[in-house]
Scaffold this active site. Structure first.
Site, PDB file in Angstrom:
ATOM      1  N   SER A 233       0.844  -1.183   0.000  1.00 58.67           N
ATOM      2  CA  SER A 233       0.000   0.000   0.000  1.00 58.67           C
ATOM      3  C   SER A 233       0.894   1.253   0.000  1.00 58.67           C
ATOM      4  O   SER A 233       1.775   1.374  -0.851  1.00 58.67           O
ATOM      5  CB  SER A 233      -0.951  -0.031   1.199  1.00 58.67           C
ATOM      6  OG  SER A 233      -1.985   0.898   1.057  1.00 58.67           O
TER       7      SER A 233
ATOM      8  N   ARG B 278     -11.876   7.272   8.795  1.00 61.52           N
ATOM      9  CA  ARG B 278     -11.437   5.880   8.908  1.00 61.52           C
ATOM     10  C   ARG B 278     -12.479   4.929   8.322  1.00 61.52           C
ATOM     11  O   ARG B 278     -12.126   3.950   7.652  1.00 61.52           O
ATOM     12  CB  ARG B 278     -11.192   5.542  10.379  1.00 61.52           C
ATOM     13  CG  ARG B 278     -10.824   4.082  10.636  1.00 61.52           C
ATOM     14  CD  ARG B 278      -9.541   3.700   9.916  1.00 61.52           C
ATOM     15  NE  ARG B 278      -9.077   2.384  10.333  1.00 61.52           N
ATOM     16  CZ  ARG B 278      -7.997   1.793   9.850  1.00 61.52           C
ATOM     17  NH1 ARG B 278      -7.271   2.402   8.931  1.00 61.52           N
ATOM     18  NH2 ARG B 278      -7.634   0.599  10.275  1.00 61.52           N
TER      19      ARG B 278
ATOM     20  N   ASP C 254      -8.476  -6.466  -5.076  1.00 58.04           N
ATOM     21  CA  ASP C 254      -8.156  -5.113  -4.608  1.00 58.04           C
ATOM     22  C   ASP C 254      -8.741  -4.085  -5.572  1.00 58.04           C
ATOM     23  O   ASP C 254      -8.347  -4.022  -6.735  1.00 58.04           O
ATOM     24  CB  ASP C 254      -6.631  -4.960  -4.524  1.00 58.04           C
ATOM     25  CG  ASP C 254      -6.183  -3.655  -3.873  1.00 58.04           C
ATOM     26  OD1 ASP C 254      -7.029  -2.769  -3.651  1.00 58.04           O
ATOM     27  OD2 ASP C 254      -4.979  -3.530  -3.588  1.00 58.04           O
TER      28      ASP C 254
ATOM     29  N   HIS D 181      -8.007  -5.243  -0.644  1.00 57.41           N
ATOM     30  CA  HIS D 181      -6.699  -4.602  -0.475  1.00 57.41           C
ATOM     31  C   HIS D 181      -5.941  -5.143   0.737  1.00 57.41           C
ATOM     32  O   HIS D 181      -4.720  -5.330   0.686  1.00 57.41           O
ATOM     33  CB  HIS D 181      -6.896  -3.092  -0.338  1.00 57.41           C
ATOM     34  CG  HIS D 181      -5.629  -2.322  -0.166  1.00 57.41           C
ATOM     35  ND1 HIS D 181      -4.647  -2.272  -1.131  1.00 57.41           N
ATOM     36  CD2 HIS D 181      -5.173  -1.575   0.875  1.00 57.41           C
ATOM     37  CE1 HIS D 181      -3.641  -1.522  -0.703  1.00 57.41           C
ATOM     38  NE2 HIS D 181      -3.932  -1.091   0.505  1.00 57.41           N
ATOM     39  N   ASP D 182      -6.645  -5.411   1.820  1.00 54.04           N
ATOM     40  CA  ASP D 182      -5.996  -5.854   3.059  1.00 54.04           C
ATOM     41  C   ASP D 182      -5.425  -7.264   2.985  1.00 54.04           C
ATOM     42  O   ASP D 182      -4.829  -7.735   3.965  1.00 54.04           O
ATOM     43  CB  ASP D 182      -6.982  -5.778   4.227  1.00 54.04           C
ATOM     44  CG  ASP D 182      -6.936  -4.434   4.937  1.00 54.04           C
ATOM     45  OD1 ASP D 182      -6.068  -3.608   4.593  1.00 54.04           O
ATOM     46  OD2 ASP D 182      -7.766  -4.207   5.830  1.00 54.04           O
TER      47      ASP D 182
END
Length: 490
Positions: free
Chosen positions: A152, A222, A316, A349-350
């Site tokens: 990232s 967040r 992602d 993405h994580d």
């Protein structure tokens, strides 16, 4: 493969003695970087790996702090027996410049005013973060890193390292990132920033020491960001349309769905550990990131010297696969040695933080360069070219194998016959092995990297490769099952 944690760790602080000149032309004094190290630096100082963290990460990448309830953010790949093996490597991770976990940022004290910088803190870039990291690496006495690794925003830092200091690393692993932030990525960051700025308690950044801080705005930022870290599939798997602590819809504006409750929890947890102004500064640094020169990525990367690994995540949508492939194409255009892999995952993405087996396998192969000789089977049944199809069937049955290398009297590889070939021989009424075997067979050498032959097997849809020496004499075989077993061992 036996794996362990690095155990109890502590965060250290490095003070930069001279002024730090920034991309904007401004300077910062009394800069400090928080960092952690794992493993031992060897005598030659050639085994150091720098790990760069993502947007809201910190220096605590592995191990356990005293009284902590969870380990560092990349515990899955850092430690004895893991890809970043601390019995072999000296691993370094620092909190970025502009951060709020021990490194100098907007919440730090401005030496000129003896008060928090707040918005007097200058705008920083990824290049500035890397410039500060370089000073830490020099302080540790390291002239050349074995590798720089990051996912990232950490991947942006790793890329910037290869451009700014091309002679200071052998390898670079670039994970789930981009070489230039896209309009959509900038847009998401701006919405997050506006949620903070619009909070009445942000007070133009002057909220330090006050009872009320922009917690609500930071929590929403967040929540927005966290949505981009997940995939639609992962959210369906985790939450579906399940209700939270109720049996029916409330028909008001309280929380109905589990996914809503989850996002609120993420926001509320985040504000306890992160500074709102740091979020503004770091997301702006991400927005500014663009390694292209006049729109040309190859021109921006023309001086890199590292060996590259690019890892993308197939689900992602924050940093989609196409952006990793753009980087791949640019490096290939320049003739740079580069490998490309996609992590198969529903996590989005994580995934680079969660997919234990795949990430360890890919990183380990790149960093340590496992070779075919480490995995291949040498006790391999073979068959003579003059044998019959019935002979081949008997050997396969007796040895419980599906592939038989065909060799001459000197063990020179002549071809390969598979169980599928034997099935075809019945339909075609073939009697001789030579009539059904594959003669133009693909093979590998014992010194080939596992990473390379994995790509070849996938590209040509091959489940088994004969291993030969320089004289094309058979030394063994390697199969996709053996590679899968290696992945599952992590």
């Amino acid at each position: 493969m036996k794996q362990h944690s690095v155990g109890r760790v502590e965060t250290k602080t490095f003070a930069i003695n001279d002024k730090l000149k920034l991309s904007s032309g401004k300077t910062l004094e009394n800069v400090e970087l928080a960092y952690e190290t794992y493993g031992e630096l060897n005598t030659a100082k050639t085994n150091a790996i720098l790990v760069c963290h993502a947007l809201t990460g910190d220096a605590h990448a592995a191990g356990w702090h005293k009284n902590a309830t969870k380990p560092g953010w990349w515990e899955i790949v850092i430690g004895p027996g893991k890809a970043l093996d601390t019995d072999k490597y000296f691993v370094i991770c620092s909190n970025v410049l502009g951060g709020c976990k021990g490194s100098t940022g907007p919440a730090s004290i401005n030496p000129k005013t003896n008060e928090e910088y707040a918005l007097d803190f200058p705008i920083i870039t990824i290049e500035d973060m890397v410039h500060a990291q370089k000073k830490l690496i020099e302080h540790l006495g390291i002239e050349k890193l074995h590798a720089v690794v990051g996912g990232s925003m950490g991947g942006m830092q790793a890329l910037q390292w290869t451009v700014s200091y091309p002679n200071m690393m052998k390898k670079a692993s670039i994970i789930a990132t981009t070489a230039r932030s896209s309009p959509q990525q900038i847009a998401f960051n701006e919405v997050g920033r506006q949620s903070i700025i619009s909070d009445p308690f942000w007070n133009n950044g002057q909220y330090y020491g006050k009872n009320r801080t922009p917690r609500s705005g930071l929590a929403v930022a967040r929540m927005i960001g966290h949505i981009t870290y997940l995939s639609d599939e992962s959210m369906y798997i985790k939450f579906g349309r399940e209700l939270q602590d109720k049996d029916q819809l409330s028909y008001d504006f309280t929380l109905d769905f589990q996914v809503e409750s989850y996002l609120h929890h993420q926001g509320e947890s985040f504000v306890k550990r992160f500074d709102a102004n740091s979020y503004l500064y770091i997301t702006k640094a991400v927005d500014y990131f663009d390694l292209s020169v006049d729109g040309s990525l190859p021109d921006g990367l023309k001086n890199v010297k590292a060996k590259f690994q690019i890892i993308a995540v197939d689900s992602d949508w924050l940093y989609p696969v196409d952006q990793s492939k753009d980087l791949l194409t640019a490096l290939q255009t320049l003739g740079v040695e580069v490998s490309y892999n996609e992590v198969k995952s529903d996590y989005g993405h994580d995934a680079f933080l969660l997919e234990n087996g795949q990430m360890n396998f890919l990183l380990n192969n790149f960093l340590s360069e496992n070779v075919v000789d480490d995995l291949m089977k040498t006790d391999v049944p073979t068959i003579d070219i003059n044998s019959t199809i019935k002979d081949a069937a008997n050997i396969m049955f007796d040895n419980q194998v599906t592939h038989l290398p065909v060799v001459d009297e000197n063990d020179k590889l002549l071809g390969i016959v598979t169980a599928w070939d034997l099935s075809k021989s019945i339909a075609k009424d073939c009697k001789l092995l030579e009539d059904v075997m594959t003669k133009d067979v693909r093979y590998c050498k014992s010194t080939d990297s596992i990473e390379y032959i994995s790509r070849q097997m996938k590209k040509f849809d091959i489940s088994c490769l004969p291993v030969v020496n320089d004289d094309l004499c058979l030394e063994g075989i390697i199969t996709t099952d053996q590679i899968s077993h290696l992945i599952s061992s992590y």
